[in-house]
Write an enzyme that holds these catalytic residues in place. Structure first.
Site, PDB file in Angstrom:
ATOM      1  N   LYS A  42     -27.212  66.981  -5.206  1.00  0.00           N
ATOM      2  CA  LYS A  42     -26.109  66.709  -4.468  1.00  0.00           C
ATOM      3  C   LYS A  42     -25.803  65.325  -4.125  1.00  0.00           C
ATOM      4  O   LYS A  42     -26.630  64.575  -4.031  1.00  0.00           O
ATOM      5  CB  LYS A  42     -26.168  67.369  -2.999  1.00  0.00           C
ATOM      6  CG  LYS A  42     -25.719  68.854  -2.994  1.00  0.00           C
ATOM      7  CD  LYS A  42     -26.128  69.362  -1.564  1.00  0.00           C
ATOM      8  CE  LYS A  42     -25.506  70.712  -1.298  1.00  0.00           C
ATOM      9  NZ  LYS A  42     -25.838  71.226   0.043  1.00  0.00           N
ATOM     10  N   LEU A  43     -24.465  64.742  -4.334  1.00  0.00           N
ATOM     11  CA  LEU A  43     -24.225  63.296  -4.157  1.00  0.00           C
ATOM     12  C   LEU A  43     -24.790  62.783  -2.568  1.00  0.00           C
ATOM     13  O   LEU A  43     -24.891  63.699  -1.890  1.00  0.00           O
ATOM     14  CB  LEU A  43     -22.940  63.117  -3.905  1.00  0.00           C
ATOM     15  CG  LEU A  43     -21.732  62.793  -5.191  1.00  0.00           C
ATOM     16  CD1 LEU A  43     -20.534  62.478  -4.672  1.00  0.00           C
ATOM     17  CD2 LEU A  43     -22.454  61.605  -5.686  1.00  0.00           C
ATOM     18  N   LYS A  56     -32.501  61.346  11.585  1.00  0.00           N
ATOM     19  CA  LYS A  56     -31.855  61.077  12.764  1.00  0.00           C
ATOM     20  C   LYS A  56     -31.110  62.014  13.605  1.00  0.00           C
ATOM     21  O   LYS A  56     -31.113  61.775  14.835  1.00  0.00           O
ATOM     22  CB  LYS A  56     -30.873  59.882  12.436  1.00  0.00           C
ATOM     23  CG  LYS A  56     -31.528  58.462  12.297  1.00  0.00           C
ATOM     24  CD  LYS A  56     -32.478  58.218  11.071  1.00  0.00           C
ATOM     25  CE  LYS A  56     -33.980  58.193  11.291  1.00  0.00           C
ATOM     26  NZ  LYS A  56     -34.585  58.152   9.842  1.00  0.00           N
ATOM     27  N   GLY A 182     -47.111  55.754   8.842  1.00  0.00           N
ATOM     28  CA  GLY A 182     -45.931  54.988   8.469  1.00  0.00           C
ATOM     29  C   GLY A 182     -44.652  55.519   9.296  1.00  0.00           C
ATOM     30  O   GLY A 182     -44.454  56.235  10.134  1.00  0.00           O
ATOM     31  N   GLU A 203     -54.130  57.761  10.515  1.00  0.00           N
ATOM     32  CA  GLU A 203     -53.488  56.744   9.495  1.00  0.00           C
ATOM     33  C   GLU A 203     -54.917  55.882   9.168  1.00  0.00           C
ATOM     34  O   GLU A 203     -55.624  55.622  10.071  1.00  0.00           O
ATOM     35  CB  GLU A 203     -52.838  55.764  10.664  1.00  0.00           C
ATOM     36  CG  GLU A 203     -52.409  54.293  10.079  1.00  0.00           C
ATOM     37  CD  GLU A 203     -51.744  54.394   8.714  1.00  0.00           C
ATOM     38  OE1 GLU A 203     -50.666  55.079   8.451  1.00  0.00           O
ATOM     39  OE2 GLU A 203     -52.014  53.747   7.691  1.00  0.00           O
ATOM     40  N   ARG A 268     -43.758  57.604  -0.550  1.00  0.00           N
ATOM     41  CA  ARG A 268     -43.025  58.348  -1.482  1.00  0.00           C
ATOM     42  C   ARG A 268     -43.184  57.699  -2.581  1.00  0.00           C
ATOM     43  O   ARG A 268     -43.088  56.387  -2.785  1.00  0.00           O
ATOM     44  CB  ARG A 268     -41.562  58.338  -1.221  1.00  0.00           C
ATOM     45  CG  ARG A 268     -41.025  59.005   0.365  1.00  0.00           C
ATOM     46  CD  ARG A 268     -39.745  58.779   0.792  1.00  0.00           C
ATOM     47  NE  ARG A 268     -38.882  59.429  -0.410  1.00  0.00           N
ATOM     48  CZ  ARG A 268     -38.411  60.713  -0.452  1.00  0.00           C
ATOM     49  NH1 ARG A 268     -38.823  61.622   0.843  1.00  0.00           N
ATOM     50  NH2 ARG A 268     -37.671  60.910  -1.486  1.00  0.00           N
ATOM     51  N   ALA A 315     -32.408  53.179   2.521  1.00  0.00           N
ATOM     52  CA  ALA A 315     -31.355  53.240   1.760  1.00  0.00           C
ATOM     53  C   ALA A 315     -30.430  52.400   1.914  1.00  0.00           C
ATOM     54  O   ALA A 315     -29.687  51.766   0.815  1.00  0.00           O
ATOM     55  CB  ALA A 315     -30.664  54.526   2.864  1.00  0.00           C
ATOM     56  N   HIS A 439     -23.449  41.066  30.126  1.00  0.00           N
ATOM     57  CA  HIS A 439     -24.300  41.287  31.477  1.00  0.00           C
ATOM     58  C   HIS A 439     -23.669  42.417  32.099  1.00  0.00           C
ATOM     59  O   HIS A 439     -22.535  42.426  32.402  1.00  0.00           O
ATOM     60  CB  HIS A 439     -24.618  40.278  32.344  1.00  0.00           C
ATOM     61  CG  HIS A 439     -25.349  40.828  33.395  1.00  0.00           C
ATOM     62  ND1 HIS A 439     -26.841  40.928  33.169  1.00  0.00           N
ATOM     63  CD2 HIS A 439     -25.285  40.988  34.819  1.00  0.00           C
ATOM     64  CE1 HIS A 439     -27.134  41.307  34.650  1.00  0.00           C
ATOM     65  NE2 HIS A 439     -26.233  41.445  35.379  1.00  0.00           N
TER      66      HIS A 439
HETATM   67  P1  NAI Z   1     -45.079  54.573   4.328  1.00  0.00           P
HETATM   68  O1  NAI Z   1     -45.364  53.699   3.202  1.00  0.00           O
HETATM   69  O2  NAI Z   1     -44.202  54.011   5.273  1.00  0.00           O
HETATM   70  O3  NAI Z   1     -46.265  55.124   5.304  1.00  0.00           O
HETATM   71  C1  NAI Z   1     -47.624  56.084   4.769  1.00  0.00           C
HETATM   72  C2  NAI Z   1     -48.756  55.595   5.455  1.00  0.00           C
HETATM   73  O4  NAI Z   1     -49.813  56.433   5.222  1.00  0.00           O
HETATM   74  C3  NAI Z   1     -49.313  54.349   5.561  1.00  0.00           C
HETATM   75  O5  NAI Z   1     -49.304  53.741   6.692  1.00  0.00           O
HETATM   76  C4  NAI Z   1     -50.505  54.317   5.003  1.00  0.00           C
HETATM   77  O6  NAI Z   1     -51.316  53.366   5.367  1.00  0.00           O
HETATM   78  C5  NAI Z   1     -50.844  55.875   5.518  1.00  0.00           C
HETATM   79  N1  NAI Z   1     -52.006  56.433   4.308  1.00  0.00           N
HETATM   80  C6  NAI Z   1     -51.996  56.562   2.853  1.00  0.00           C
HETATM   81  N2  NAI Z   1     -52.909  57.315   2.680  1.00  0.00           N
HETATM   82  C7  NAI Z   1     -53.573  57.601   3.645  1.00  0.00           C
HETATM   83  C8  NAI Z   1     -54.806  58.398   3.776  1.00  0.00           C
HETATM   84  N3  NAI Z   1     -55.522  58.959   2.828  1.00  0.00           N
HETATM   85  N4  NAI Z   1     -55.029  58.873   5.086  1.00  0.00           N
HETATM   86  C9  NAI Z   1     -54.367  58.259   6.161  1.00  0.00           C
HETATM   87  N5  NAI Z   1     -53.117  57.601   6.123  1.00  0.00           N
HETATM   88  C10 NAI Z   1     -52.828  57.415   4.707  1.00  0.00           C
HETATM   89  O7  NAI Z   1     -44.535  55.973   3.687  1.00  0.00           O
HETATM   90  P2  NAI Z   1     -43.715  56.981   4.478  1.00  0.00           P
HETATM   91  O8  NAI Z   1     -43.909  57.011   6.141  1.00  0.00           O
HETATM   92  O9  NAI Z   1     -44.232  58.457   3.834  1.00  0.00           O
HETATM   93  O10 NAI Z   1     -42.217  56.954   4.112  1.00  0.00           O
HETATM   94  C11 NAI Z   1     -41.699  56.477   2.713  1.00  0.00           C
HETATM   95  C12 NAI Z   1     -40.876  55.760   2.547  1.00  0.00           C
HETATM   96  O11 NAI Z   1     -39.627  56.145   3.289  1.00  0.00           O
HETATM   97  C13 NAI Z   1     -41.187  54.177   3.239  1.00  0.00           C
HETATM   98  O12 NAI Z   1     -40.843  53.183   2.574  1.00  0.00           O
HETATM   99  C14 NAI Z   1     -40.070  54.198   4.404  1.00  0.00           C
HETATM  100  O13 NAI Z   1     -39.465  53.010   4.650  1.00  0.00           O
HETATM  101  C15 NAI Z   1     -39.129  55.022   4.108  1.00  0.00           C
HETATM  102  N6  NAI Z   1     -38.549  55.704   5.226  1.00  0.00           N
HETATM  103  C16 NAI Z   1     -37.603  54.797   6.167  1.00  0.00           C
HETATM  104  C17 NAI Z   1     -37.246  55.422   7.010  1.00  0.00           C
HETATM  105  C18 NAI Z   1     -36.356  54.547   8.100  1.00  0.00           C
HETATM  106  O14 NAI Z   1     -35.727  53.207   7.501  1.00  0.00           O
HETATM  107  N7  NAI Z   1     -36.122  54.797   9.412  1.00  0.00           N
HETATM  108  C19 NAI Z   1     -37.347  56.616   7.559  1.00  0.00           C
HETATM  109  C20 NAI Z   1     -38.205  57.366   6.850  1.00  0.00           C
HETATM  110  C21 NAI Z   1     -38.867  56.902   5.522  1.00  0.00           C
END
Ligand code: NAI
Length: 462
Positions: A42-43, A56, A182, A203, A268, A315, A439
């Site tokens: 899907k687009l 969100k 993360g 973590e 990811r 994104a 304010h």
């Molecule tokens: P992430 O890379 O942000 O976090 C993954 C976390 O898992 C890291 O802190 C890492 O240290 C930890 N980890 C890795 N292996 C592990 C292990 N064996 N045991 C315990 N911890 C471990 O990846 P995440 O949260 O899956 O997100 C993927 C991507 O999607 C990111 O680049 C993120 O920025 C993006 N995203 C952005 C959002 C936003 O802008 N609000 C919302 C959701 C995702």
């Protein structure tokens, strides 16, 4: 043979209609280019269907749940009677559906040729979709990313799940272990806690959101602890076993955590295998497509954007890269993206938002020439009204421009817009300190932080 036979040469053929791909298509069409956009599903891609937008919506339902619980604090009699996940999902899917319809209409009205099907690069200038082929003077790869797992950890989609599954759950789990602190882990932990679940985050690194300024991570940890969200920091996953009611998650430190569900949120990874990239000579590194600062791959007429390349997986970064590539192909001379200047927001409660350098990164580059200030939201009238805690932290060159803006608190993501301008315009504290902020708003905290940095704090101790 399709009407777009091999003899038709388009200006651009784009593989993947997520944030990066569709932004490229929309901008290229706007610039008068002839664009083919190939999408297998899907687009809108991950952002619209499995990421930003649906999560969100869940986070907003979570905020409403918290408001219902906390009404008494504001003198409003309200009770929290639980979550109806079917209704939550209907709300979430409604939002996604409306945006999807809008996006589909936009792509059509710009005159982009949308091809539905799975594409594959068969030559440096040609994408095959089933029996049809589409040739372009330029090809843009934008096939995105999918959730990663760990070796030996099997995602079964029911007890051991990824964010894709979490978005379609039709019940609130009683308890969840979230592997990875993360962005995804923190956002889902926040949602499920507000929905009433017991949540533990595991973590591997020493802090939640380990890429953020350490002060933000520590404040998030304090506020999560207050909310009853547990976490194990510096803890590594060892193995998972099924139990009668869910899973037992074993950590290398010997602890065993029991829960209904295990959410795997350890990052990811790019979608790049079996798509012909290697075969046509596109250089790759650990599955990511390697690009220069103009998103050009090792094959001159092939570009790549979005989660497929090793830049921030956001994104809005995909949008920016897609636009950059479209403008370049159209003969404009767009500036490369300053990735430090891209805003980063985690939409948990509290929200965490930042742009520019962390204090640690700034000190690594500039040593002692770095000054920081922290303005506590306790001194901000609107934050007191909203009962939100947090702070604005500025990292600056001493007597120089602001290098980083870091905010934690409700709606920090909205406050960050000003921080982004400040960072990207290399503003000095003195300049920002002359701006009068409305304010009472939370944005006053930004003004106050700059007043403090300029040595003339108003509502803060000197
Ligand atoms: P992430 O890379 O942000 O976090 C993954 C976390 O898992 C890291 O802190 C890492 O240290 C930890 N980890 C890795 N292996 C592990 C292990 N064996 N045991 C315990 N911890 C471990 O990846 P995440 O949260 O899956 O997100 C993927 C991507 O999607 C990111 O680049 C993120 O920025 C993006 N995203 C952005 C959002 C936003 O802008 N609000 C919302 C959701 C995702």
């Amino acid at each position: 043979m399709s009407e777009h036979s091999a003899s038709t040469v388009h200006d651009i053929v784009i593989l993947g209609g997520g944030s990066g791909g569709y932004a490229c298509a929309l901008r290229a069409a706007q610039l008068g280019l002839d664009v083919v956009l190939v999408e297998k599903d899907k687009l809108g891609g991950t952002c619209l269907h499995q990421g930003c937008i649906p999560t969100k919506a869940l986070l907003h339902s979570a905020e409403v749940a918290d408001t219902a619980r906390e009404g008494e604090q504001f003198g409003v009699k309200s009770t929290f009677d639980g979550i109806d996940m079917v209704a939550v999902n209907a709300y979430k899917d409604g939002v996604v559906g409306r945006l999807y319809k809008g996006l589909s209409g936009l792509v059509k009205s710009r005159g982009v040729t949308l091809v539905e099907g799975e594409g594959r690069l068969i030559r440096p200038d040609t994408v095959a979709v089933g029996e049809s082929t589409y040739t372009g003077r330029n090809v843009v790869l934008a096939t995105g990313s999918v959730p990663k797992s760990l070796p030996g950890l099997e995602i079964d989609g029911s007890r051991v799940i990824t964010s894709d599954h979490a978005l379609t759950l039709d019940y609130v789990p009683r308890s969840v272990v979230v592997l990875g602190g993360g962005v995804i882990g923190v956002e889902f932990a926040s949602v499920w806690r507000s929905f009433g679940a017991d949540v533990t985050i595991v973590e591997a690194l020493p802090h939640l959101l380990p890429l953020e300024d350490e002060d933000l991570s520590k404040q998030l940890e304090r506020q999560f602890r207050k909310r009853g969200i547990a976490y194990e920091l510096g803890a590594r996953f060892s193995k998972v076993e099924e139990s009668a009611t869910g899973v037992v998650v074993h950590l290398e430190n010997g602890k065993a955590l029991e829960a209904d569900l295990l959410l795997v949120a350890v990052g990811r990874g790019p979608v790049s295998s079996d798509l012909g990239y290697d075969e046509v000579g596109v250089a790759m590194d650990r599955g990511y497509v390697v690009v220069d600062e103009h998103c050009r791959t090792s094959v001159p007429n092939i570009f790549a954007v979005g989660d497929l390349i090793p830049t921030l997986q956001l994104a809005h970064v995909g949008f920016g890269e897609g636009i950059l590539v479209a403008e370049q192909i159209a003969g404009l001379a767009p500036r490369p993206i300053d990735y430090d200047g891209v805003p980063r927001v985690t939409y948990s409660e509290p929200e965490v938002a930042s742009v520019g350098l962390t204090e640690a990164a700034a000190r690594e580059i500039h040593g002692d020439g770095v000054t920081t200030v922290k303005y506590d939201l306790a001194g901000n009238g609107k934050s007191q009204i909203l009962k939100t805690a947090g702070f604005v932290k500025l990292v600056a060159l001493t007597d120089g421009p602001v290098l980083g803006v870091h905010i934690i608190g409700s709606r920090a993501g909205e406050l960050l817009a000003e921080g982004q301008l400040i960072y990207n315009w290399e503003a000095y504290a003195d300049d920002v300190a002359t701006l009068i902020h409305a304010h009472p708003t939370q944005s006053e905290a930004m003004g106050e932080a700059h007043l403090a940095l300029a040595g003339k704090p108003l509502h803060a101790h000197s």
